[in-house]
Design an enzyme around this catalytic site. Structure first.
Site, mmCIF file in Angstrom:
data_model
loop_
_atom_site.group_PDB
_atom_site.id
_atom_site.type_symbol
_atom_site.label_atom_id
_atom_site.label_comp_id
_atom_site.label_asym_id
_atom_site.label_seq_id
_atom_site.Cartn_x
_atom_site.Cartn_y
_atom_site.Cartn_z
ATOM 1 N N ARG A 53 -5.356 5.876 13.429
ATOM 2 C CA ARG A 53 -5.129 4.651 12.628
ATOM 3 C C ARG A 53 -5.842 3.444 13.244
ATOM 4 N NH1 ARG A 53 -4.309 8.339 10.533
ATOM 5 N NH2 ARG A 53 -2.434 9.212 9.621
ATOM 6 N N GLU A 82 2.436 0.440 12.145
ATOM 7 C CA GLU A 82 1.158 0.834 11.549
ATOM 8 C C GLU A 82 0.814 -0.202 10.473
ATOM 9 O OE1 GLU A 82 0.820 4.971 10.342
ATOM 10 O OE2 GLU A 82 -0.295 4.398 8.556
ATOM 11 N N SER A 100 4.247 5.050 6.028
ATOM 12 C CA SER A 100 4.859 5.101 7.356
ATOM 13 C C SER A 100 4.785 3.713 7.972
ATOM 14 C CB SER A 100 4.107 6.071 8.266
ATOM 15 O OG SER A 100 4.172 7.361 7.729
HETATM 16 C C1 LIG Z 1 3.536 5.688 -0.352
HETATM 17 C C2 LIG Z 1 2.485 5.495 0.709
HETATM 18 C C3 LIG Z 1 1.987 6.594 1.393
HETATM 19 C C4 LIG Z 1 1.016 6.426 2.392
HETATM 20 N N1 LIG Z 1 0.532 7.526 3.038
HETATM 21 C C5 LIG Z 1 -0.403 7.387 3.984
HETATM 22 C C6 LIG Z 1 -0.940 8.528 4.670
HETATM 23 O O1 LIG Z 1 -0.569 9.653 4.414
HETATM 24 N N2 LIG Z 1 -1.888 8.313 5.614
HETATM 25 C C7 LIG Z 1 -2.342 7.070 5.940
HETATM 26 O O2 LIG Z 1 -3.213 6.944 6.795
HETATM 27 N N3 LIG Z 1 -1.863 5.973 5.297
HETATM 28 C C8 LIG Z 1 -0.915 6.099 4.345
HETATM 29 N N4 LIG Z 1 -0.426 4.986 3.695
HETATM 30 C C9 LIG Z 1 -0.890 3.637 4.112
HETATM 31 C C10 LIG Z 1 -2.103 3.090 3.345
HETATM 32 O O3 LIG Z 1 -2.183 3.660 2.053
HETATM 33 C C11 LIG Z 1 -3.412 3.344 4.109
HETATM 34 O O4 LIG Z 1 -3.405 2.686 5.360
HETATM 35 C C12 LIG Z 1 -4.627 2.864 3.288
HETATM 36 O O5 LIG Z 1 -5.802 3.320 3.917
HETATM 37 C C13 LIG Z 1 -4.704 1.344 3.163
HETATM 38 O O6 LIG Z 1 -5.689 1.028 2.208
HETATM 39 P P1 LIG Z 1 -5.595 -0.315 1.342
HETATM 40 O O7 LIG Z 1 -6.804 -0.404 0.496
HETATM 41 O O8 LIG Z 1 -4.305 -0.366 0.618
HETATM 42 O O9 LIG Z 1 -5.657 -1.379 2.495
HETATM 43 P P2 LIG Z 1 -4.831 -2.756 2.622
HETATM 44 O O10 LIG Z 1 -3.379 -2.453 2.803
HETATM 45 O O11 LIG Z 1 -5.207 -3.670 1.522
HETATM 46 O O12 LIG Z 1 -5.430 -3.287 4.003
HETATM 47 C C14 LIG Z 1 -5.165 -2.592 5.205
HETATM 48 C C15 LIG Z 1 -6.057 -3.171 6.302
HETATM 49 O O13 LIG Z 1 -7.414 -2.884 6.002
HETATM 50 C C16 LIG Z 1 -8.169 -4.076 5.883
HETATM 51 N N5 LIG Z 1 -9.136 -3.856 4.801
HETATM 52 C C17 LIG Z 1 -8.911 -3.372 3.563
HETATM 53 N N6 LIG Z 1 -10.058 -3.278 2.881
HETATM 54 C C18 LIG Z 1 -11.040 -3.715 3.697
HETATM 55 C C19 LIG Z 1 -12.454 -3.866 3.563
HETATM 56 N N7 LIG Z 1 -13.109 -3.539 2.443
HETATM 57 N N8 LIG Z 1 -13.151 -4.367 4.620
HETATM 58 C C20 LIG Z 1 -12.515 -4.722 5.765
HETATM 59 N N9 LIG Z 1 -11.188 -4.602 5.949
HETATM 60 C C21 LIG Z 1 -10.460 -4.094 4.924
HETATM 61 C C22 LIG Z 1 -7.180 -5.183 5.612
HETATM 62 O O14 LIG Z 1 -7.651 -6.426 6.071
HETATM 63 C C23 LIG Z 1 -5.968 -4.687 6.395
HETATM 64 O O15 LIG Z 1 -6.118 -5.038 7.758
HETATM 65 C C24 LIG Z 1 0.542 5.132 2.696
HETATM 66 C C25 LIG Z 1 1.037 4.010 1.995
HETATM 67 C C26 LIG Z 1 1.998 4.204 1.004
HETATM 68 C C27 LIG Z 1 2.495 3.006 0.240
#
Ligand SMILES: Cc1cc2nc3c(=O)[nH]c(=O)nc-3n(C[C@H](O)[C@H](O)[C@H](O)COP(=O)(O)OP(=O)(O)OC[C@H]3O[C@@H](n4cnc5c(N)ncnc54)[C@H](O)[C@@H]3O)c2cc1C
Length: 300
Positions: A176, A296, A226
């Site tokens: 992560r 996380e 998580s």
């Molecule tokens: C129900 C559920 C299940 C999940 N299961 C998992 C799992 O199995 N495994 C896992 O790893 N995660 C899981 N997650 C967490 C999450 O989905 C991941 O971390 C995902 O990769 C975040 O992507 P996002 O676009 O929503 O990022 P955001 O939440 O919008 O941002 C997360 C971080 O990334 C940065 N960011 C986003 N986009 C960019 C970009 N284009 N350039 C630079 N920085 C950026 C943001 O500034 C922030 O620091 C889960 C979440 C939920 C709600």
């Protein structure tokens, strides 16, 4: 409102793609968070570069989000500009075994495109509800796979406002973790190398993993997945459960009864409820087991 900043922003970005005083709870999966002063949804690399340049010029703090699935935004909201790299930046192209997509593409859609082209390697990502940019930043992973396994390179905006290509190796992807936040990179697109596979088998694996998620995770409630990272040698959910915290609630926030590793917004929680609950859980787990839980989820 910073009038000059707003005027110049409007000169660079279509007005439909700029909102003011936008409630962040509409944009993050935890469904909490007050207003952002500006909420920008650019639709090209140039617009993202322009928005960032203007934020820097006018000293407007900015923060990049994707699908908001790993975030808690505080109840006071964000004094500055949120730049969403989402649906307006979500093109996906497949050439041979290589998939390239813009950072705003939702992982499930990228995984489905791979499957439709009989490419294996992205099944793990199908159920992670984030964008590709968020997944690169977090080195998202599940069920034995992670972005690190498939990522070849990314196109980013660096701190000098230049668009450059960075090899996956140079992102130092770990559990992560990536250097994206530290280097102040903004991910614009990513290229993944997959392998030829059997379409039906890929589809089946994705369906199996989805079923597992539905069975084990409280997907019926808003959350950010998580809440804590896996501490070395332990599982966060197990520690929380063993500390007697399953179902523990603060206001509308609760440690899920289905999966203790998830904090859920079960009944109109505020960000404050969630953050207090997280603090209390960390404290109690540390008292009982001497293990420090690290979140996380990112707090804005
Ligand atoms: C129900 C559920 C299940 C999940 N299961 C998992 C799992 O199995 N495994 C896992 O790893 N995660 C899981 N997650 C967490 C999450 O989905 C991941 O971390 C995902 O990769 C975040 O992507 P996002 O676009 O929503 O990022 P955001 O939440 O919008 O941002 C997360 C971080 O990334 C940065 N960011 C986003 N986009 C960019 C970009 N284009 N350039 C630079 N920085 C950026 C943001 O500034 C922030 O620091 C889960 C979440 C939920 C709600």
């Amino acid at each position: 409102m910073n009038k000059d900043f707003f005027e110049q922003l409007n000169a660079k970005i279509d007005s439909d793609n700029i909102k003011t005083n936008e409630q962040m709870k509409e944009h993050i999966t935890f469904r909490v968070g007050g207003p952002a002063d500006y909420y920008i949804t650019p639709n090209s690399n140039e617009q993202i570069v322009s928005a960032i340049k203007l934020c820097k010029k006018y000293d407007v703090p900015f923060y990049i989000i994707g699908n908001g699935s790993n975030l808690i935004v505080r109840d006071e909201g964000f004094r500055g500009a949120i730049i969403e790299i989402g649906t307006n930046m979500s093109e996906i192209t497949v050439e041979g075994n290589t998939v390239t997509a813009q950072a705003g593409a939702i992982l499930a859609k990228v995984a489905v495109s791979a499957m439709e082209n009989s490419l294996t390697g992205m099944e793990f990502a199908h159920g992670i509800p984030g964008t590709l940019g968020g997944a690169v930043t977090m080195n998202a992973g599940a069920y034995g796979g992670e972005m690190k396994d498939i990522l070849v390179s990314v196109q980013v905006i660096n701190d000098d406002g230049e668009i450059i290509t960075v090899a996956a190796n140079d992102l130092k992807l770990g559990y992560r973790y990536s250097v994206v936040p530290k280097e102040h990179y903004v991910v614009l697109s990513a290229t993944m190398q997959l392998k030829e596979g059997d379409k039906e088998a890929i589809k089946e694996t994705m369906a199996e993993l989805s079923a597992k998620r539905r069975e084990k995770q409280p997907l019926e409630y808003p959350s950010a997945g998580s809440t804590f990272k896996r501490p070395e040698g332990y599982f966060a959910g197990k520690l929380i459960e063993d500390a007697g915290l399953k179902g523990y609630a603060v206001g509308g926030a609760m440690v899920s009864k289905k999966h203790s590793g998830f904090v859920i917004n079960y009944d109109g929680a505020t960000a404050e409820d969630i953050l207090t609950l997280i603090d209390n859980v960390r404290e109690k787990v540390y008292e009982q087991f001497g293990v420090e839980l690290e979140t996380e989820v990112k707090v804005l």
